[in-house]
Each structure stands twice: as structure tokens, then as C-alpha cells.
Design a protein around this motif. Structure first.
Motif, PDB file in Angstrom:
ATOM      1  N   GLU A 110       0.722  -5.687 -11.105  1.00 26.80           N
ATOM      2  CA  GLU A 110       0.123  -6.039  -9.820  1.00 26.80           C
ATOM      3  C   GLU A 110      -1.018  -7.036  -9.999  1.00 26.80           C
ATOM      4  O   GLU A 110      -1.187  -7.951  -9.185  1.00 26.80           O
ATOM      5  N   ASP A 111      -1.811  -6.892 -11.056  1.00 24.30           N
ATOM      6  CA  ASP A 111      -2.872  -7.870 -11.327  1.00 24.30           C
ATOM      7  C   ASP A 111      -2.282  -9.253 -11.580  1.00 24.30           C
ATOM      8  O   ASP A 111      -2.787 -10.266 -11.079  1.00 24.30           O
ATOM      9  N   ALA A 112      -1.204  -9.300 -12.364  1.00 30.81           N
ATOM     10  CA  ALA A 112      -0.585 -10.580 -12.692  1.00 30.81           C
ATOM     11  C   ALA A 112       0.047 -11.221 -11.467  1.00 30.81           C
ATOM     12  O   ALA A 112       0.011 -12.448 -11.295  1.00 30.81           O
ATOM     13  N   PHE A 113       0.604 -10.405 -10.573  1.00 26.74           N
ATOM     14  CA  PHE A 113       1.289 -10.931  -9.396  1.00 26.74           C
ATOM     15  C   PHE A 113       0.327 -11.280  -8.265  1.00 26.74           C
ATOM     16  O   PHE A 113       0.743 -11.872  -7.267  1.00 26.74           O
ATOM     17  N   ASP A 114      -0.954 -10.914  -8.395  1.00 25.17           N
ATOM     18  CA  ASP A 114      -1.925 -11.216  -7.344  1.00 25.17           C
ATOM     19  C   ASP A 114      -2.018 -12.709  -7.047  1.00 25.17           C
ATOM     20  O   ASP A 114      -2.439 -13.106  -5.958  1.00 25.17           O
TER      21      ASP A 114
ATOM     22  N   SER B  91       1.038  -0.291  -3.791  1.00 25.10           N
ATOM     23  CA  SER B  91       0.474   0.933  -4.342  1.00 25.10           C
ATOM     24  C   SER B  91       1.357   1.401  -5.483  1.00 25.10           C
ATOM     25  O   SER B  91       2.516   0.968  -5.615  1.00 25.10           O
ATOM     26  N   TYR B  92       0.845   2.320  -6.302  1.00 22.74           N
ATOM     27  CA  TYR B  92       1.682   2.831  -7.386  1.00 22.74           C
ATOM     28  C   TYR B  92       2.942   3.475  -6.837  1.00 22.74           C
ATOM     29  O   TYR B  92       4.036   3.279  -7.368  1.00 22.74           O
ATOM     30  N   ARG B  93       2.815   4.236  -5.749  1.00 23.68           N
ATOM     31  CA  ARG B  93       3.978   4.931  -5.194  1.00 23.68           C
ATOM     32  C   ARG B  93       5.068   3.949  -4.785  1.00 23.68           C
ATOM     33  O   ARG B  93       6.235   4.135  -5.091  1.00 23.68           O
ATOM     34  N   GLU B  94       4.685   2.868  -4.089  1.00 26.72           N
ATOM     35  CA  GLU B  94       5.685   1.886  -3.653  1.00 26.72           C
ATOM     36  C   GLU B  94       6.287   1.162  -4.853  1.00 26.72           C
ATOM     37  O   GLU B  94       7.497   0.966  -4.928  1.00 26.72           O
TER      38      GLU B  94
END
Length: 263
Positions: free
Chosen positions: A140-144, A152-155
């Protein structure tokens, strides 16, 4: 790209999607599913090949636009294969405009792929139980840099590590001084002769060191060991990653366009 029940379940578990309001199914007279649609910022309209040419796609697209307006969405987005000229013409006739190009790439493996030597200080291993949250954070950090919102982690987990097709043995993680700096998350579909890489990410401060190339070839090799003779992945024009995949020997199998319409 292959669709499995895990992918469908992840679609319908999108955080903002209300299945009672945001999905629509059309059945034929025999009770079979002829077409389906869902809308939640993005939309997906699919018509079974045997039922095309009957106006079902147009009807569902109109439904999706109406539902998006009712939900207060500022725009609607739909992806269509570039080879589906009828669908492209339909979208353009309704005021949709091209936004992003998507590519499905493939790496053919008639022979066992070689794995390059790791860059200095980098180690690579397969995904293990307990890696989930760290991998989510890294990706998620890289895709920001290009994604519109963080998952979210769940998704994220529903689309990756919780899917029945998730293949930890064919997923690779890269470490520097014990810290995770790269990840390639893979899916395995036993009814095909190829593997699929769902996500590839490298921490920004460790890019341009050959880590992505190493991760990709590690995954290629792992799939080849399992009898797969090709590996595929998807990317799009906003990631800037197409040249990387072409340099490691991947080729474009087909392309799609993401269309958008402001409401």
C-alpha cells in the motif's frame, strides 16, 4: 487474467458496496445468468457471449449510471477490452472517455527460467504465515504514488492472501537488513498451465537495484517448478511499470482501456 470465485467474492465485499442496491443480475428464461453488473465508484458490466447483441449491456450500463448518481458518485468508471469494439463504441456513445490503459502481460517458460544473483545485501524467500500485515503495509505504501485510495488490510487480504488461489510458495519477499523491501504476491489456478502475479511492489528507497527483476524471476522459476509454462500479470499506464516488465522478457497478451464519465 483468470477469474475465480475468490475474485468475485472480493468484488462483492468492497467496503462501500451494498449488494442489495449496487448489484444487478439478468437471467434468461431458463434461469441461467445472462448478464451482471455492480457499481461502487468503479463499475463492471458483463454479458454472457450467448446473450450479446440483445441490448443487455446497454441496459445494465444505464442502470449503473443511474445507481452511481443516486449514490452521489462524481463519476463512473468502466474497463473494456480494446478488442471488444462494440463495447468501446457503446461507452463512447454514452459520453465515456478514455482514462487509463491496462495491459495483461505474459512470460513464456518452455525452459526453466534463470534466477539472477541478488543485489548486495538483499535476500529473497517465499511468503510465510505471519508476513501478511507487513506485506500489506509495503504494497500500500508503494502504491500510494498512483492509487486513489489505500486499501485497509481486510480489503487487501480478500483480494490476495485470503483468496483460495493464493500461492504462498510462489510468492516472493525481498529483505534488506531484516526489513521487507519488496514483494510479489502470486495466485495459482490449477486448471490452467500458467501462474498469475497479483501484485509486485518495491519500497521506493530500494528501487533501481534490480529487486523487482529478482522477485519476478524468482516467481517465474517457482511456477515452472510446479509445471506451469507461463506466468501473467496485469499493470496499467499510471504505474509506470510497463517498461520494467518488458525488460525482463514479458510481452503484452492483450490491452484494455479504462473509460470514465463524469456524472
Amino acid at each position: 487474467m483468470h477469474t475465480d470465485i475468490g475474485a468475485i467474492a472480493a468484488e462483492f465485499a468492497r467496503p462501500q458496496l451494498n449488494p442489495e442496491l449496487d448489484t444487478c443480475l439478468i437471467h434468461d428464461q431458463a434461469g441461467g445468468l445472462a448478464a451482471r453488473a455492480w457499481v461502487d465508484r468503479r463499475s463492471a458490466v458483463d454479458v454472457h457471449p450467448r446473450d450479446r447483441g440483445r441490448g443487455l449491456g446497454s441496459a445494465l450500463l444505464a442502470w449503473a449510471e443511474a445507481r452511481a448518481r443516486e449514490a452521489g458518485s462524481a463519476r463512473i468508471v468502466q474497463t473494456v477490452a480494446d478488442g471488444d469494439t462494440d463495447a468501446v463504441a457503446l461507452l463512447r456513445s454514452r459520453g465515456f472517455e478514455p482514462m487509463v490503459t491496462e495491459w495483461l502481460l505474459e512470460f513464456r517458460m518452455p525452459e526453466e527460467p534463470a534466477v539472477p544473483e541478488p543485489p548486495t545485501g538483499i535476500t529473497v524467500r517465499a511468503f510465510r504465515p505471519g508476513d501478511e500485515h507487513e506485506a500489506h503495509q509495503l504494497i500500500e505504501d508503494a502504491f500510494d504514488e498512483w492509487q486513489q485510495r489505500r486499501k485497509s488490510y481486510r480489503e487487501w487480504a480478500r483480494h490476495t492472501v485470503e483468496r483460495p488461489a493464493f500461492a504462498p510458495a510462489m510468492s516472493a519477499l525481498a529483505f534488506a537488513d531484516g526489513q521487507l523491501v519488496g514483494a510479489a504476491i502470486s495466485l495459482d489456478h490449477p486448471d490452467t498451465d500458467e501462474g498469475y502475479i497479483e501484485q509486485v511492489a518495491v519500497r521506493p528507497d530500494h528501487r533501481n537495484r534490480g529487486i523487482a527483476r529478482l522477485l519476478l524471476h524468482t516467481v517465474f522459476h517457482a511456477f515452472h517448478q510446479r509445471g506451469r509454462r507461463a506466468c501473467t500479470l496485469g499493470t496499467h499506464s499510471e504505474t509506470g511499470a510497463l517498461d520494467l516488465y518488458l525488460r525482463v522478457g514479458m510481452t503484452v497478451r492483450h490491452s484494455s482501456t479504462v473509460f470514465r464519465k463524469d456524472l
